[in-house]
Design a protein around this motif. Structure first.
Motif, PDB file in Angstrom:
ATOM      1  N   LEU A 289       0.617  -1.257   0.170  1.00  0.00           N
ATOM      2  CA  LEU A 289      -0.262  -0.322   0.086  1.00  0.00           C
ATOM      3  C   LEU A 289       1.060   1.214  -0.116  1.00  0.00           C
ATOM      4  O   LEU A 289       0.578   1.852  -0.772  1.00  0.00           O
ATOM      5  N   LYS A 290       1.983   1.461   0.840  1.00  0.00           N
ATOM      6  CA  LYS A 290       2.643   2.546   0.601  1.00  0.00           C
ATOM      7  C   LYS A 290       3.378   2.335  -0.476  1.00  0.00           C
ATOM      8  O   LYS A 290       3.633   3.823  -0.763  1.00  0.00           O
ATOM      9  N   ARG A 291       4.055   1.534  -1.091  1.00  0.00           N
ATOM     10  CA  ARG A 291       4.074   1.553  -2.365  1.00  0.00           C
ATOM     11  C   ARG A 291       3.753   2.154  -3.269  1.00  0.00           C
ATOM     12  O   ARG A 291       4.635   3.628  -3.811  1.00  0.00           O
ATOM     13  N   ALA A 292       2.341   1.465  -3.235  1.00  0.00           N
ATOM     14  CA  ALA A 292       1.902   2.470  -4.037  1.00  0.00           C
ATOM     15  C   ALA A 292       1.275   3.426  -4.079  1.00  0.00           C
ATOM     16  O   ALA A 292       1.221   4.803  -5.710  1.00  0.00           O
ATOM     17  N   MET A 293       1.100   4.322  -3.009  1.00  0.00           N
ATOM     18  CA  MET A 293       0.479   5.837  -2.588  1.00  0.00           C
ATOM     19  C   MET A 293       2.013   6.627  -2.446  1.00  0.00           C
ATOM     20  O   MET A 293       1.623   7.252  -3.408  1.00  0.00           O
ATOM     21  N   VAL A 294       3.255   6.136  -2.769  1.00  0.00           N
ATOM     22  CA  VAL A 294       4.236   6.651  -3.326  1.00  0.00           C
ATOM     23  C   VAL A 294       4.244   6.849  -5.106  1.00  0.00           C
ATOM     24  O   VAL A 294       4.707   8.276  -5.220  1.00  0.00           O
ATOM     25  N   ALA A 295       4.456   5.886  -5.276  1.00  0.00           N
ATOM     26  CA  ALA A 295       4.070   5.754  -7.176  1.00  0.00           C
ATOM     27  C   ALA A 295       2.860   7.047  -7.723  1.00  0.00           C
ATOM     28  O   ALA A 295       3.274   7.580  -8.375  1.00  0.00           O
ATOM     29  N   LEU A 296       1.719   6.291  -6.957  1.00  0.00           N
ATOM     30  CA  LEU A 296       1.382   7.602  -7.551  1.00  0.00           C
ATOM     31  C   LEU A 296       1.063   8.995  -7.232  1.00  0.00           C
ATOM     32  O   LEU A 296      -0.375   9.433  -7.594  1.00  0.00           O
ATOM     33  N   ARG A 297       1.174   8.838  -6.130  1.00  0.00           N
ATOM     34  CA  ARG A 297       1.219  10.536  -5.865  1.00  0.00           C
ATOM     35  C   ARG A 297      -0.252  10.585  -5.936  1.00  0.00           C
ATOM     36  O   ARG A 297       0.049  11.979  -5.907  1.00  0.00           O
ATOM     37  N   CYS A 298      -0.852  10.449  -4.425  1.00  0.00           N
ATOM     38  CA  CYS A 298      -2.308  10.508  -4.650  1.00  0.00           C
ATOM     39  C   CYS A 298      -3.298  10.933  -3.318  1.00  0.00           C
ATOM     40  O   CYS A 298      -2.188   9.348  -2.423  1.00  0.00           O
TER      41      CYS A 298
END
Length: 516
Positions: A289-298
């Motif tokens: 989840l944290k990786r996705a939050m960083v990658a998608l920046r939203c």
């Protein structure tokens, strides 16, 4: 907004020339609300002409496409009930659902027409088959089939069924869940607001439209003024390209899709422009989840629910995602208009906060019932209107739901209850594990033993002993897997949920006691 007609007419009155839907990858080729209504009227006229009665089911077997929406609204104008089916299923499964629905009208796209030719020919109750594309033989193409754009003006009441969706069937044969205008009203008025849609949003419709996740997301956004960008096939690079090209601001994904998007090289440098990502459908590890939050920046928002509740009835806010901490392991709080209880699965008595029980919910979101299945409807809905979700969980002191597992997936080993989702959350943190599912397998000593079935990260070397040791350092002994199998892929439904009966079947074959 208690009817599909009401939604269509309201948007045409408010923004007649605004684009309602457009195909992903083809900016500028969208359909306005006025054009959508004209096409819907043509569909309705054809349904009435061909003898489809009010309340009759109209089956659609097709991949995601913008043509879905004139068919959905056209069925509504004709007082018929659109029943979209999962095109990925085998022919005999689709045949069973067509027969169950009683539909005389079936619409299919070209791939489905070819795959189901024999199935449709063998259905004596099906009088009309229409192909969304080039047709041949006894079937008609969609353009040849539609009638003049004349509204049949059939009346529809709020309590009438608006659409019917078949459950995924991961725990049994699919059932047709019925949703009335009263369910639609909560979706487009309340849930859509909770999902944060804004007028002028561009919404990515990537989840299958035969499932509540796709249909609810699309309708909620469209009702609140969002332009729906419809993704036909989920190819991660193409999806990211569509997000850029169409200026997508809000999207809904399941965790497997999030992981696939985040694995695309260079995602960190893409000018995506997303404002928020809503996710649901299956457990997601905190690290992923944290990786996705960083990658998608939203902003990220988690929703929790099930088909029978018209989708989501609980939500974990963007603020709680930003704060992190224990909240990230929860499924959020129920919406203000929903009631929620956690009960003992056997007695139905409410349990104390912090105690694991079955989650029940009650609101105007709950389905009407299962089509022609009174006994199964009674098993799902209590006389007082509570929906038994079949999910096990607990409430924390802040009123957040912490899911433990599906009641039917619980493992009993040596008299101890093990909830696979708890074990899966731990194993998902292992650096070599990309995906994991935990099941119970037969064991002469313990009755059942805990087994992990994993997909490894690319380039990882299988080390099942290391994975077991990793779990034992973080879980009780009885919770830790006794064995680990490595596979190339986990069997999943179209919405990303692992099909655990398929995983369990080889291990339980030949045993009298079956865990399903």
């Amino acid at each position: 907004m208690t009817t599909l007609r009401g939604l269509l007419d309201a948007r045409c009155a408010a923004v007649p020339d605004a684009v309602a839907v457009e195909p992903a990858g083809r900016p500028g080729e969208g359909t306005t609300w006025t054009a959508l209504r004209e096409r819907a009227r043509a569909v309705a006229a054809a349904l009435v002409r061909d003898g489809v009665a009010p309340g009759e089911r109209v089956v659609l077997v097709a991949r995601n496409d913008t043509s879905y929406f004139p068919i959905l609204f056209g069925a509504g104008l004709a007082a018929a009930v659109l029943t979209p089916l999962n095109w990925r299923l085998a022919g005999d499964e689709i045949a069973a659902m067509i027969d169950d629905s009683g539909a005389t009208m079936v619409l299919v796209d070209e791939p489905a027409a070819a795959a189901l030719a024999g199935v449709l020919a063998d259905r004596p109750g099906v009088r009309h088959v229409v192909v969304l594309g080039t047709a041949s033989g006894d079937v008609r193409s969609f353009d040849d089939w539609v009638g003049p754009a004349e509204d049949p003006q059939r009346p529809v009441a709020p309590d009438d069924v608006a659409f019917q969706l078949y459950t995924s069937g991961t725990t049994g044969r699919p059932k047709g869940a019925m949703f009335a205008g009263t369910n639609l009203a909560v979706l487009v008025d309340d849930i859509a607001r909770a999902w944060g849609f804004r007028d002028g949003d561009v919404s990515l419709v990537a989840m299958p439209l035969f499932h509540m996740g796709g249909l609810a997301w699309a309708l909620a956004g469209m009702a609140r003024g969002a332009r729906a960008v419809v993704v036909r096939d989920i190819v991660p690079t193409d999806v990211l390209d569509a997000i850029e090209a169409h200026g997508v601001t809000t999207a809904f994904c399941v965790p497997t899709m999030l992981a696939a998007l985040c694995a695309v090289p260079g995602i960190d440098s893409r000018p995506l422009g997303l404002r928020q990502m809503i996710y649901s459908g299956s457990p997601i590890g905190e690290d992923a989840l944290k990786r996705a939050m960083v990658a998608l920046r939203c902003d990220f928002v988690q929703i929790y629910g099930l088909t029978e509740a018209t989708g989501a009835f609980a939500q974990l806010s963007a603020e709680e995602h930003r704060e992190g901490g224990p909240a990230l392991t929860s499924a959020g709080r129920p919406y203000p208009w929903t009631e929620l209880r956690v009960v003992d699965p056997e007695s139905g008595a409410e349990v104390a906060p912090g105690v694991v029980g079955e989650i029940w919910t009650r609101s105007a979101q709950n389905m009407v019932g299962y089509w022609q299945r009174p006994e199964e409807t009674a098993a799902a809905l209590t006389p007082e209107g509570w929906l038994r979700t079949g999910d096990l969980g607990r409430l924390d002191e802040a009123g957040r739901i912490h899911l433990v597992d599906r009641a039917k997936d619980r493992i009993v080993t040596g008299g101890e209850n093990v909830y696979p989702a708890e074990v899966e959350r731990v194993l998902a943190q292992h650096p070599d594990v990309a995906e994991v599912a935990v099941i119970g397998v037969p064991d002469d000593r313990w009755g059942e033993a805990v087994k992990a079935v994993v997909v490894l990260q690319a380039g990882s070397t299988p080390d099942t002993a290391g994975i077991i040791a990793f779990a034992r350092g973080r879980l009780a002994g009885f919770q830790s897997p006794k064995s680990v199998d490595v596979v190339e892929a986990l069997p999943r439904t179209a919405t990303g949920k692992v099909i655990k009966p398929t995983l369990r079947e080889p291990y339980w074959r030949g045993h009298e006691r079956r865990i399903h």
